[in-house]
Design a protein around this motif. Structure first.
Motif, PDB file in Angstrom:
ATOM      1  N   SER A   1      34.692 -34.780  55.499  1.00  0.00           N
ATOM      2  CA  SER A   1      34.273 -35.050  56.862  1.00  0.00           C
ATOM      3  C   SER A   1      33.880 -36.512  57.015  1.00  0.00           C
ATOM      4  O   SER A   1      33.184 -37.079  56.181  1.00  0.00           O
ATOM      5  CB  SER A   1      33.075 -34.169  57.225  1.00  0.00           C
ATOM      6  N   SER A   2      34.309 -37.127  58.101  1.00  0.00           N
ATOM      7  CA  SER A   2      33.921 -38.518  58.383  1.00  0.00           C
ATOM      8  C   SER A   2      32.483 -38.599  58.872  1.00  0.00           C
ATOM      9  O   SER A   2      31.925 -39.684  58.988  1.00  0.00           O
ATOM     10  CB  SER A   2      34.862 -39.124  59.428  1.00  0.00           C
ATOM     11  N   TYR A   3      31.857 -37.472  59.153  1.00  0.00           N
ATOM     12  CA  TYR A   3      30.467 -37.440  59.610  1.00  0.00           C
ATOM     13  C   TYR A   3      29.474 -37.388  58.451  1.00  0.00           C
ATOM     14  O   TYR A   3      28.276 -37.372  58.669  1.00  0.00           O
ATOM     15  CB  TYR A   3      30.239 -36.249  60.545  1.00  0.00           C
ATOM     16  N   SER A   4      29.952 -37.354  57.234  1.00  0.00           N
ATOM     17  CA  SER A   4      29.073 -37.319  56.066  1.00  0.00           C
ATOM     18  C   SER A   4      28.625 -38.744  55.755  1.00  0.00           C
ATOM     19  O   SER A   4      29.448 -39.597  55.442  1.00  0.00           O
ATOM     20  CB  SER A   4      29.825 -36.740  54.870  1.00  0.00           C
ATOM     21  N   PRO A   5      27.313 -39.016  55.815  1.00  0.00           N
ATOM     22  CA  PRO A   5      26.840 -40.382  55.628  1.00  0.00           C
ATOM     23  C   PRO A   5      27.115 -40.971  54.244  1.00  0.00           C
ATOM     24  O   PRO A   5      27.408 -42.144  54.116  1.00  0.00           O
ATOM     25  CB  PRO A   5      25.337 -40.296  55.889  1.00  0.00           C
ATOM     26  N   ASP A   6      27.031 -40.165  53.200  1.00  0.00           N
ATOM     27  CA  ASP A   6      27.250 -40.700  51.861  1.00  0.00           C
ATOM     28  C   ASP A   6      28.491 -40.129  51.170  1.00  0.00           C
ATOM     29  O   ASP A   6      28.794 -40.472  50.045  1.00  0.00           O
ATOM     30  CB  ASP A   6      26.020 -40.479  50.986  1.00  0.00           C
ATOM     31  N   GLY A   7      29.196 -39.249  51.843  1.00  0.00           N
ATOM     32  CA  GLY A   7      30.412 -38.676  51.289  1.00  0.00           C
ATOM     33  C   GLY A   7      30.198 -37.594  50.248  1.00  0.00           C
ATOM     34  O   GLY A   7      31.137 -37.154  49.615  1.00  0.00           O
TER      35      GLY A   7
ATOM     36  N   GLY B   1      46.338 -26.239  55.211  1.00  0.00           N
ATOM     37  CA  GLY B   1      47.029 -25.066  54.719  1.00  0.00           C
ATOM     38  C   GLY B   1      46.256 -24.301  53.652  1.00  0.00           C
ATOM     39  O   GLY B   1      46.768 -23.341  53.104  1.00  0.00           O
ATOM     40  N   VAL B   2      45.015 -24.740  53.363  1.00  0.00           N
ATOM     41  CA  VAL B   2      44.227 -24.108  52.313  1.00  0.00           C
ATOM     42  C   VAL B   2      42.968 -23.490  52.881  1.00  0.00           C
ATOM     43  O   VAL B   2      42.734 -22.310  52.751  1.00  0.00           O
ATOM     44  CB  VAL B   2      43.847 -25.131  51.211  1.00  0.00           C
ATOM     45  N   GLY B   3      42.126 -24.300  53.483  1.00  0.00           N
ATOM     46  CA  GLY B   3      40.890 -23.774  54.036  1.00  0.00           C
ATOM     47  C   GLY B   3      39.791 -24.805  54.131  1.00  0.00           C
ATOM     48  O   GLY B   3      40.038 -25.995  54.206  1.00  0.00           O
ATOM     49  N   VAL B   4      38.571 -24.312  54.071  1.00  0.00           N
ATOM     50  CA  VAL B   4      37.367 -25.123  54.214  1.00  0.00           C
ATOM     51  C   VAL B   4      36.492 -24.877  52.998  1.00  0.00           C
ATOM     52  O   VAL B   4      36.390 -23.756  52.510  1.00  0.00           O
ATOM     53  CB  VAL B   4      36.591 -24.704  55.495  1.00  0.00           C
ATOM     54  N   ARG B   5      35.855 -25.945  52.500  1.00  0.00           N
ATOM     55  CA  ARG B   5      34.940 -25.780  51.376  1.00  0.00           C
ATOM     56  C   ARG B   5      33.766 -26.748  51.508  1.00  0.00           C
ATOM     57  O   ARG B   5      33.814 -27.725  52.242  1.00  0.00           O
ATOM     58  CB  ARG B   5      35.646 -25.999  50.046  1.00  0.00           C
ATOM     59  N   ASP B   6      32.709 -26.478  50.761  1.00  0.00           N
ATOM     60  CA  ASP B   6      31.532 -27.325  50.682  1.00  0.00           C
ATOM     61  C   ASP B   6      31.760 -28.296  49.523  1.00  0.00           C
ATOM     62  O   ASP B   6      32.124 -27.880  48.425  1.00  0.00           O
ATOM     63  CB  ASP B   6      30.304 -26.452  50.413  1.00  0.00           C
ATOM     64  N   SER B   7      31.532 -29.584  49.743  1.00  0.00           N
ATOM     65  CA  SER B   7      31.774 -30.563  48.686  1.00  0.00           C
ATOM     66  C   SER B   7      30.881 -30.344  47.466  1.00  0.00           C
ATOM     67  O   SER B   7      31.209 -30.797  46.376  1.00  0.00           O
ATOM     68  CB  SER B   7      31.588 -31.983  49.217  1.00  0.00           C
ATOM     69  N   LYS B   8      29.759 -29.649  47.634  1.00  0.00           N
ATOM     70  CA  LYS B   8      28.859 -29.381  46.510  1.00  0.00           C
ATOM     71  C   LYS B   8      29.350 -28.210  45.652  1.00  0.00           C
ATOM     72  O   LYS B   8      28.879 -28.021  44.539  1.00  0.00           O
ATOM     73  CB  LYS B   8      27.444 -29.103  47.020  1.00  0.00           C
ATOM     74  N   ALA B   9      30.284 -27.417  46.178  1.00  0.00           N
ATOM     75  CA  ALA B   9      30.823 -26.267  45.442  1.00  0.00           C
ATOM     76  C   ALA B   9      32.338 -26.214  45.642  1.00  0.00           C
ATOM     77  O   ALA B   9      32.868 -25.304  46.274  1.00  0.00           O
ATOM     78  CB  ALA B   9      30.175 -24.980  45.945  1.00  0.00           C
ATOM     79  N   PRO B  10      33.062 -27.205  45.126  1.00  0.00           N
ATOM     80  CA  PRO B  10      34.498 -27.302  45.404  1.00  0.00           C
ATOM     81  C   PRO B  10      35.372 -26.210  44.804  1.00  0.00           C
ATOM     82  O   PRO B  10      36.517 -26.056  45.213  1.00  0.00           O
ATOM     83  CB  PRO B  10      34.873 -28.668  44.836  1.00  0.00           C
ATOM     84  N   ALA B  11      34.856 -25.446  43.853  1.00  0.00           N
ATOM     85  CA  ALA B  11      35.674 -24.396  43.244  1.00  0.00           C
ATOM     86  C   ALA B  11      35.919 -23.233  44.200  1.00  0.00           C
ATOM     87  O   ALA B  11      36.908 -22.520  44.071  1.00  0.00           O
ATOM     88  CB  ALA B  11      35.014 -23.893  41.963  1.00  0.00           C
ATOM     89  N   ALA B  12      35.032 -23.042  45.164  1.00  0.00           N
ATOM     90  CA  ALA B  12      35.171 -21.943  46.126  1.00  0.00           C
ATOM     91  C   ALA B  12      35.566 -22.506  47.489  1.00  0.00           C
ATOM     92  O   ALA B  12      35.153 -23.597  47.850  1.00  0.00           O
ATOM     93  CB  ALA B  12      33.847 -21.190  46.248  1.00  0.00           C
TER      94      ALA B  12
END
Length: 57
Positions: free
Chosen positions: A5-11, A20-31
């Motif tokens: 997301s470009s809205y994440s201040p520190d990435g 074509g895949v989905g959505v995930r949380d950057s802190k838990a990329p395996a799911a």
């Protein structure tokens, strides 16, 4: 390929979108949550129209 997301201040603490895949949380990329392209387009359209709290994208 995942995009942050470009809205994440520190990435680091953000939502990532995989085309074509989905959505995930950057802190838990395996799911991730699978999302079809048509469902993603519907979500973006609703968000842009202010359906989820009046914010703008």
């Amino acid at each position: 390929m995942w995009r942050k997301s470009s809205y994440s201040p520190d990435g680091n603490n953000c939502v990532e979108i995989g085309v074509g895949v989905g959505v995930r949380d950057s802190k838990a990329p395996a799911a991730h949550m699978p999302v079809s392209p048509s469902a993603w387009e519907a979500f973006l359209s609703s968000a842009k129209s202010g359906h989820f709290g009046g914010g703008t994208l």
